[in-house]
Motif scaffolding. Structure first.
Motif, short mmCIF file in Angstrom:
data_model
loop_
_atom_site.label_atom_id
_atom_site.label_comp_id
_atom_site.label_asym_id
_atom_site.label_seq_id
_atom_site.Cartn_x
_atom_site.Cartn_y
_atom_site.Cartn_z
N VAL A 125 0.83 -1.20 0.00
CA VAL A 125 0.00 0.00 0.00
C VAL A 125 0.87 1.25 0.00
N ALA A 126 1.93 1.26 0.79
CA ALA A 126 2.84 2.41 0.82
C ALA A 126 3.43 2.66 -0.56
N GLN A 127 3.82 1.59 -1.24
CA GLN A 127 4.35 1.73 -2.58
C GLN A 127 3.29 2.29 -3.53
N LYS A 128 2.07 1.79 -3.41
CA LYS A 128 0.99 2.24 -4.30
C LYS A 128 0.69 3.72 -4.08
N ILE A 129 0.62 4.16 -2.82
CA ILE A 129 0.29 5.56 -2.61
C ILE A 129 1.45 6.47 -3.06
N TYR A 130 2.67 5.96 -3.02
CA TYR A 130 3.80 6.70 -3.57
C TYR A 130 3.58 6.94 -5.07
N TYR A 131 3.25 5.88 -5.78
CA TYR A 131 3.04 6.00 -7.22
C TYR A 131 1.78 6.81 -7.55
N MET A 132 0.79 6.74 -6.67
CA MET A 132 -0.40 7.58 -6.86
C MET A 132 -0.01 9.06 -6.77
N ALA A 133 0.85 9.39 -5.82
CA ALA A 133 1.28 10.79 -5.68
C ALA A 133 2.03 11.24 -6.92
N LEU A 134 2.86 10.39 -7.46
CA LEU A 134 3.58 10.73 -8.70
C LEU A 134 2.62 10.98 -9.86
N ALA A 135 1.51 10.24 -9.87
CA ALA A 135 0.52 10.36 -10.94
C ALA A 135 -0.54 11.42 -10.63
N ASP A 136 -0.33 12.18 -9.56
CA ASP A 136 -1.26 13.22 -9.13
C ASP A 136 -2.65 12.66 -8.79
N GLN A 137 -2.67 11.46 -8.25
CA GLN A 137 -3.91 10.84 -7.76
C GLN A 137 -3.91 11.00 -6.24
N ILE A 138 -4.29 12.18 -5.80
CA ILE A 138 -4.14 12.58 -4.40
C ILE A 138 -5.52 12.84 -3.80
N PRO A 139 -5.81 12.26 -2.63
CA PRO A 139 -7.14 12.45 -2.04
C PRO A 139 -7.40 13.87 -1.55
N HIS A 140 -6.35 14.55 -1.14
CA HIS A 140 -6.45 15.93 -0.65
C HIS A 140 -5.06 16.55 -0.76
N GLU A 141 -5.01 17.82 -1.07
CA GLU A 141 -3.70 18.45 -1.28
C GLU A 141 -2.78 18.34 -0.07
N GLU A 142 -3.34 18.27 1.13
CA GLU A 142 -2.51 18.11 2.34
C GLU A 142 -1.81 16.76 2.39
N ALA A 143 -2.35 15.78 1.70
CA ALA A 143 -1.84 14.41 1.77
C ALA A 143 -0.61 14.17 0.90
N GLU A 144 -0.41 14.99 -0.10
CA GLU A 144 0.62 14.71 -1.11
C GLU A 144 2.00 14.44 -0.52
N GLY A 145 2.50 15.29 0.32
CA GLY A 145 3.84 15.12 0.88
C GLY A 145 4.01 13.83 1.64
N HIS A 146 2.99 13.47 2.41
CA HIS A 146 3.05 12.24 3.20
C HIS A 146 2.98 10.99 2.31
N MET A 147 2.32 11.12 1.18
CA MET A 147 2.20 9.97 0.29
C MET A 147 3.57 9.52 -0.23
N PHE A 148 4.49 10.45 -0.31
CA PHE A 148 5.84 10.12 -0.78
C PHE A 148 6.70 9.48 0.29
N SER A 149 6.35 9.64 1.55
CA SER A 149 7.27 9.26 2.63
C SER A 149 7.13 7.84 3.15
N PHE A 150 5.95 7.28 3.16
CA PHE A 150 5.73 6.00 3.85
C PHE A 150 6.54 4.84 3.27
N TRP A 151 6.68 4.79 1.97
CA TRP A 151 7.38 3.66 1.35
C TRP A 151 8.83 3.61 1.82
N ASP A 152 9.51 4.76 1.78
CA ASP A 152 10.90 4.82 2.25
C ASP A 152 11.00 4.56 3.74
N GLU A 153 10.11 5.14 4.52
CA GLU A 153 10.14 4.95 5.97
C GLU A 153 9.99 3.48 6.35
N LEU A 154 9.05 2.79 5.70
CA LEU A 154 8.87 1.36 5.98
C LEU A 154 10.08 0.55 5.56
#
Length: 147
Positions: A91-120
């Motif tokens: 899921v972390a990987q998917k939301i990372y790629y979603m952020a790259l594709a501008d598939q973002i649920p809310h503008e506040e979420a974008e930065g965090h979408m990039f971080s979880f995959w690396d953190e995990l």
């Protein structure tokens, strides 16, 4: 048929948050429901592999509201994690790629979408952080932005 739901199912299928059997069952139910079902449903219903189902679902087209698709996908991710259909890492990987594709649920979420995959990845390797804490943060993040 709801194009937002279909697009969200594609994202969930791609990261394992939905199973092929669930999507086939969804298509089968719609085929039975309608007197003249959409021909594209038969391609979904007869899919033997996840990639086949994704391709069949993509034939329905793209929603104009990517943020609503992302919100629905986040809900499916949450359910997929709860039901152990997928891993936090997928899921972390998917939301990372979603952020790259501008598939973002809310503008506040974008930065965090990039971080979880690396953190995990770093936590699982024992470099930095506690994997359980990061998994919990990921789930809370997904729930915050799901619809």
């Amino acid at each position: 048929m709801n194009i937002v739901e279909i697009n969200a199912m594609i994202l969930a299928l791609e990261c394992g948050a939905m199973s092929l059997a669930q999507v086939v069952s969804w298509a089968d139910e719609l085929i039975i429901e309608f007197a003249v079902p959409d021909d594209r449903l038969f391609d979904v219903s007869t899919a033997k592999h996840i990639n086949d189902a994704v391709i069949a679902l993509q034939a329905f087209g793209d929603s104009e509201s990517q943020s609503i698709v992302a919100q629905k996908a986040f809900h499916l991710f949450s359910v997929g994690i709860e039901q152990s259909l997928t891993s936090h890492e997928q899921v972390a990987q998917k939301i990372y790629y979603m952020a790259l594709a501008d598939q973002i649920p809310h503008e506040e979420a974008e930065g965090h979408m990039f971080s979880f995959w690396d953190e995990l990845d770093l936590a699982n390797a024992g470099v930095y952080g506690n994997p359980a804490d990061i998994r919990h943060e990921l789930v809370m993040f997904i729930r915050r932005y799901e619809s």
